[in-house]
Design a protein around this motif. Sequence first.
Motif, PDB file in Angstrom:
ATOM      1  N   ILE A  52       6.663  -8.463   5.824  1.00  0.00           N
ATOM      2  CA  ILE A  52       5.660  -8.324   4.768  1.00  0.00           C
ATOM      3  C   ILE A  52       4.513  -7.453   5.283  1.00  0.00           C
ATOM      4  N   GLY A  53       4.304  -6.287   4.667  1.00  0.00           N
ATOM      5  CA  GLY A  53       3.148  -5.458   4.983  1.00  0.00           C
ATOM      6  C   GLY A  53       1.987  -5.826   4.069  1.00  0.00           C
ATOM      7  N   ILE A  54       0.788  -5.417   4.427  1.00  0.00           N
ATOM      8  CA  ILE A  54      -0.378  -5.894   3.672  1.00  0.00           C
ATOM      9  C   ILE A  54      -1.077  -4.832   2.830  1.00  0.00           C
ATOM     10  N   ILE A  55      -0.679  -3.575   2.943  1.00  0.00           N
ATOM     11  CA  ILE A  55      -1.404  -2.531   2.208  1.00  0.00           C
ATOM     12  C   ILE A  55      -1.236  -2.686   0.703  1.00  0.00           C
ATOM     13  N   GLY A  56      -0.003  -2.833   0.239  1.00  0.00           N
ATOM     14  CA  GLY A  56       0.234  -2.947  -1.197  1.00  0.00           C
ATOM     15  C   GLY A  56      -0.463  -4.138  -1.808  1.00  0.00           C
ATOM     16  N   LEU A  57      -0.392  -5.276  -1.123  1.00  0.00           N
ATOM     17  CA  LEU A  57      -1.031  -6.501  -1.630  1.00  0.00           C
ATOM     18  C   LEU A  57      -2.542  -6.335  -1.730  1.00  0.00           C
ATOM     19  N   THR A  58      -3.131  -5.723  -0.712  1.00  0.00           N
ATOM     20  CA  THR A  58      -4.582  -5.555  -0.685  1.00  0.00           C
ATOM     21  C   THR A  58      -5.039  -4.537  -1.731  1.00  0.00           C
ATOM     22  N   ALA A  59      -4.289  -3.456  -1.880  1.00  0.00           N
ATOM     23  CA  ALA A  59      -4.632  -2.439  -2.888  1.00  0.00           C
ATOM     24  C   ALA A  59      -4.577  -3.018  -4.293  1.00  0.00           C
ATOM     25  N   GLU A  60      -3.562  -3.834  -4.575  1.00  0.00           N
ATOM     26  CA  GLU A  60      -3.443  -4.456  -5.896  1.00  0.00           C
ATOM     27  C   GLU A  60      -4.639  -5.352  -6.185  1.00  0.00           C
ATOM     28  N   TYR A 112     -15.888  -6.955  -2.074  1.00  0.00           N
ATOM     29  CA  TYR A 112     -15.357  -6.668  -0.746  1.00  0.00           C
ATOM     30  C   TYR A 112     -13.994  -7.342  -0.628  1.00  0.00           C
ATOM     31  N   ILE A 113     -12.964  -6.535  -0.430  1.00  0.00           N
ATOM     32  CA  ILE A 113     -11.593  -7.016  -0.464  1.00  0.00           C
ATOM     33  C   ILE A 113     -11.032  -7.123   0.946  1.00  0.00           C
ATOM     34  N   ILE A 114     -10.596  -8.308   1.318  1.00  0.00           N
ATOM     35  CA  ILE A 114      -9.942  -8.518   2.606  1.00  0.00           C
ATOM     36  C   ILE A 114      -8.503  -8.953   2.348  1.00  0.00           C
ATOM     37  N   SER A 115      -7.655  -8.768   3.337  1.00  0.00           N
ATOM     38  CA  SER A 115      -6.229  -9.020   3.155  1.00  0.00           C
ATOM     39  C   SER A 115      -5.868 -10.501   3.175  1.00  0.00           C
ATOM     40  N   ASP A 116      -6.733 -11.346   3.730  1.00  0.00           N
ATOM     41  CA  ASP A 116      -6.425 -12.774   3.868  1.00  0.00           C
ATOM     42  C   ASP A 116      -6.007 -13.389   2.534  1.00  0.00           C
ATOM     43  N   ASP A 117      -6.859 -13.180   1.529  1.00  0.00           N
ATOM     44  CA  ASP A 117      -6.612 -13.795   0.219  1.00  0.00           C
ATOM     45  C   ASP A 117      -5.349 -13.233  -0.424  1.00  0.00           C
ATOM     46  N   ALA A 118      -5.160 -11.911  -0.309  1.00  0.00           N
ATOM     47  CA  ALA A 118      -3.995 -11.274  -0.929  1.00  0.00           C
ATOM     48  C   ALA A 118      -2.696 -11.809  -0.341  1.00  0.00           C
ATOM     49  N   VAL A 119      -2.666 -12.021   0.978  1.00  0.00           N
ATOM     50  CA  VAL A 119      -1.453 -12.541   1.625  1.00  0.00           C
ATOM     51  C   VAL A 119      -1.195 -13.980   1.212  1.00  0.00           C
TER      52      VAL A 119
END
Length: 256
Positions: A89-97, A202-209
């Motif tokens: 699982i990569g995090i770029i797509g999730l964070t961008a969305e 401010y968007i961080i990857s924690d929540d998206a994952v």
Amino acid sequence: MIIKDSIVVIDSGVGGLNIFYSLKNQFPNENYIFVGDSKYFPYGTKDKNFLGNRLEEILTYFNEAKAIIIACNTATSVLPLTKPRKNVIGIIGLTAESACAKTKTGNIVCVATNLTIELEGYQKAISKLNKVCLPVKASEFVVIIENKPNLSKEEYDKQMREIVFEKLIEFKDKNVDTLICGCTHFGYLIEYFKEVLGDINYIISDDAVCENIHNYTSINEVNNPETYIYTTGDAKEFSDKMHSLGFKDSAEHIDL
């Protein structure tokens, strides 16, 4: 260490621990393994082919894990250079969305490492969702954060404020309402970002994952779950960095 039934989280340094602990807190009855590849830190200034080969080594080692989360935007950018795996699982797509769902102006600043910006993962993901990405190369942030144990609070604050101002001041009056922390380290810097850009999203990857992990793997209720934190570099140095950021656990060395 139990690999087969574990969720593995990978980063070059301590930044990915935010995602690691967010998952652990939200889904406590899982086996977790964190790997900080500090032997090759920082990823953000490495050649993409070298990094692709290095990531392939790590993914091969943990191939049997139920899920492998690349908690590093730079490493996610070079995933196409590795063998396809369903459990990665990569995090770029999730964070961008997540960022595109929150912006109202459509203008999104993405602060990331040099290589992440050069490989244009965020630019492409945001463009596909019909928003505008304003990229900022900022590998320097990672170096300062990782060096925090060696600085006084005054020195750290001074260095960080100066470089954050230099990187972000041009966006102050550009109708920006959202900023992506495009490196897991950068979640630590939101207080400094706010001093320049104010109270925007401010968007961080924690929540998206955490919000999307169900889409990639089953969440189990493991009896007596186990947690391991490893570094490919010096365990004491890595542990000191963890402690400087408020984490109480310590790391062990892994020969990888």
